[in-house]
Design a protein around this motif. Structure first.
Motif, mmCIF file in Angstrom:
data_model
loop_
_atom_site.group_PDB
_atom_site.id
_atom_site.type_symbol
_atom_site.label_atom_id
_atom_site.label_comp_id
_atom_site.label_asym_id
_atom_site.label_seq_id
_atom_site.Cartn_x
_atom_site.Cartn_y
_atom_site.Cartn_z
ATOM 1 N N PHE A 1 54.012 41.432 27.931
ATOM 2 C CA PHE A 1 54.044 40.360 28.928
ATOM 3 C C PHE A 1 52.777 39.514 28.829
ATOM 4 O O PHE A 1 52.837 38.276 28.817
ATOM 5 C CB PHE A 1 54.185 40.964 30.326
ATOM 6 N N GLU A 2 51.618 40.164 28.723
ATOM 7 C CA GLU A 2 50.359 39.424 28.662
ATOM 8 C C GLU A 2 50.189 38.718 27.322
ATOM 9 O O GLU A 2 49.642 37.613 27.270
ATOM 10 C CB GLU A 2 49.200 40.376 28.948
ATOM 11 N N ARG A 3 50.655 39.333 26.262
ATOM 12 C CA ARG A 3 50.624 38.628 24.963
ATOM 13 C C ARG A 3 51.492 37.372 25.026
ATOM 14 O O ARG A 3 51.142 36.333 24.445
ATOM 15 C CB ARG A 3 51.104 39.553 23.845
ATOM 16 N N MET A 4 52.621 37.482 25.716
ATOM 17 C CA MET A 4 53.513 36.333 25.859
ATOM 18 C C MET A 4 52.814 35.214 26.638
ATOM 19 O O MET A 4 52.917 34.030 26.282
ATOM 20 C CB MET A 4 54.789 36.763 26.573
ATOM 21 N N LEU A 5 52.090 35.571 27.693
ATOM 22 C CA LEU A 5 51.346 34.566 28.462
ATOM 23 C C LEU A 5 50.312 33.875 27.581
ATOM 24 O O LEU A 5 50.176 32.649 27.605
ATOM 25 C CB LEU A 5 50.649 35.228 29.657
ATOM 26 N N VAL A 6 49.590 34.667 26.795
ATOM 27 C CA VAL A 6 48.547 34.102 25.928
ATOM 28 C C VAL A 6 49.173 33.216 24.855
ATOM 29 O O VAL A 6 48.656 32.129 24.553
ATOM 30 C CB VAL A 6 47.709 35.232 25.304
ATOM 31 N N ARG A 7 50.297 33.664 24.289
ATOM 32 C CA ARG A 7 50.971 32.829 23.278
ATOM 33 C C ARG A 7 51.441 31.503 23.869
ATOM 34 O O ARG A 7 51.514 30.487 23.172
ATOM 35 C CB ARG A 7 52.166 33.584 22.693
ATOM 36 N N SER A 8 51.755 31.508 25.169
ATOM 37 C CA SER A 8 52.234 30.274 25.808
ATOM 38 C C SER A 8 51.087 29.293 26.086
ATOM 39 O O SER A 8 51.329 28.183 26.555
ATOM 40 C CB SER A 8 52.945 30.611 27.116
ATOM 41 N N GLY A 9 49.838 29.732 25.841
ATOM 42 C CA GLY A 9 48.694 28.847 26.039
ATOM 43 C C GLY A 9 47.840 29.193 27.244
ATOM 44 O O GLY A 9 46.856 28.497 27.523
ATOM 45 N N ILE A 10 48.183 30.252 27.964
ATOM 46 C CA ILE A 10 47.397 30.657 29.129
ATOM 47 C C ILE A 10 46.160 31.421 28.671
ATOM 48 O O ILE A 10 46.230 32.282 27.800
ATOM 49 C CB ILE A 10 48.246 31.524 30.084
ATOM 50 N N VAL A 11 45.024 31.081 29.257
ATOM 51 C CA VAL A 11 43.794 31.855 29.063
ATOM 52 C C VAL A 11 43.778 32.914 30.166
ATOM 53 O O VAL A 11 43.710 32.576 31.354
ATOM 54 C CB VAL A 11 42.543 30.960 29.155
ATOM 55 N N GLU B 1 55.893 54.018 33.821
ATOM 56 C CA GLU B 1 55.963 54.037 32.362
ATOM 57 C C GLU B 1 56.555 52.748 31.831
ATOM 58 O O GLU B 1 56.091 52.209 30.816
ATOM 59 C CB GLU B 1 56.767 55.249 31.884
ATOM 60 N N ASP B 2 57.573 52.237 32.505
ATOM 61 C CA ASP B 2 58.155 50.950 32.101
ATOM 62 C C ASP B 2 57.099 49.849 32.175
ATOM 63 O O ASP B 2 57.013 48.978 31.302
ATOM 64 C CB ASP B 2 59.340 50.588 32.998
ATOM 65 N N PHE B 3 56.290 49.883 33.238
ATOM 66 C CA PHE B 3 55.233 48.883 33.401
ATOM 67 C C PHE B 3 54.248 48.953 32.243
ATOM 68 O O PHE B 3 53.914 47.931 31.635
ATOM 69 C CB PHE B 3 54.514 49.115 34.729
ATOM 70 N N PHE B 4 53.780 50.147 31.922
ATOM 71 C CA PHE B 4 52.796 50.287 30.850
ATOM 72 C C PHE B 4 53.374 49.870 29.495
ATOM 73 O O PHE B 4 52.650 49.366 28.639
ATOM 74 C CB PHE B 4 52.293 51.729 30.787
ATOM 75 N N ARG B 5 54.654 50.069 29.319
ATOM 76 C CA ARG B 5 55.288 49.638 28.075
ATOM 77 C C ARG B 5 55.415 48.116 28.025
ATOM 78 O O ARG B 5 55.234 47.500 26.976
ATOM 79 C CB ARG B 5 56.680 50.273 27.960
#
Length: 304
Positions: free
Chosen positions: A173-183, A164-168
């Motif tokens: 986490f992935e939005r943070m990666l995308v905001r950092s410029g990662i595709v 449950e922690d993972f799904f939350r």
């Protein structure tokens, strides 16, 4: 046609043939049927794509992957591609074709083993973060942080609270990666129950593929339906606009490889990067240099 031009064309043909043989070796390996399974050969569905079409399209797409990599380096992009799916779904085969002709210094594969005792005490995403790309790099994850939503959940290696922690956490986490410029691109390789059974039997009876079969793989057969439920839950809770899932139908290996590579190329707009013409410099000859004769025991025996 001048003799020199004929010789040059003959040499180039041989080089192209060598490239073709490299893929043909892998194709022959895919098609070997152990004696114990030959009675299933007719029942196993053949590829809908002929070998000639497959090779032509694969080489064409791989040439485009080289251009994509040039563009990633030129623009300083950071590309992460996740490959998930059931055991024997074909993740390794697709990854191998993507990386086969690109520069390995800027395109690497991450396939992490089970976490160590120390890693199990860290923030869950920590051991994956250290493998993320710098500018100009491409990283392909052969399984990823989604282990927690799949094998760890189904096999009981993670508690329901941890899941449950993972799904939350994973969407942010992935939005943070995308905001950092990662595709970030996420692929799920999908195969049927019957296809997985056939591929597992191939691994059991083929000495060259037995290393691919682990006790965990055998348990995945027993828990097929549990994995299906876990997969459906994972899609429902982690398919976000910033990093959607893409499902690749994988029963036909050839089609899966071509479809996945073509789709990947469509996701990242790229252009051909202009390069300065390269001229091979003349070799410098020293009239006083004499090549030394080396002892014969230094040479590998020429058995072939």
């Amino acid at each position: 046609m001048p003799d020199t031009e004929t010789a040059a064309r003959s040499w180039l043909d041989l080089e192209l043939e060598d490239d073709f043989d490299e893929e043909l070796e892998q194709e022959i390996d895919d098609g070997r049927i152990p004696a114990a399974l030959r009675h299933l050969k007719d029942a196993h569905r053949r590829s809908a794509i002929g070998r000639g079409v497959y090779f032509r399209e694969l080489l064409r797409l791989q040439a485009e992957l080289v251009k994509l990599q040039d563009w990633v380096a030129h623009k300083g992009l950071k590309l992460v591609i996740l490959f998930e799916g059931r055991d024997s779904a074909g993740k390794g085969g697709i990854i191998k074709r993507i990386t086969q002709r690109v520069n390995p210094r800027a395109c690497r594969v991450v396939a992490l083993p089970a976490p160590t005792g120390r890693e199990r005490t860290q923030w869950y995403f920590q051991r994956y973060v250290q493998h993320l790309p710098a500018a100009g790099e491409i990283v392909l994850f052969d399984r990823s942080w989604y282990n927690r939503a799949g094998v760890e959940r189904v096999m009981g290696f993670a508690t329901e609270s941890q899941v449950e922690d993972f799904f939350r956490d994973v969407p942010e986490f992935e939005r943070m990666l995308v905001r950092s410029g990662i595709v970030l691109v996420k692929y799920w390789l999908s195969i049927t129950d019957q296809e997985q059974q056939y591929r597992f039997l191939m691994r059991i009876h083929d000495p060259l593929k037995q290393w691919k079969l682990s006790p965990m793989d055998l348990q995945s057969r027993v828990r097929w339906e549990q994995y299906t439920k876990a997969k459906e839950d994972m899609f429902a809770r982690t398919n976000i606009p910033e990093a959607p899932w893409y499902i690749v139908e994988g029963n036909d290996k050839k089609r899966a490889r071509l479809n996945c590579i073509a789709h990947l190329l469509s996701l990242v707009p790229y252009e051909e990067v202009p390069h300065e013409p390269v001229a091979l410099p003349d070799r410098v000859f020293d009239p006083d240099y004499e090549r030394r004769t080396l002892p014969p025991e230094l040479y590998v025996p020429e058995r072939y």
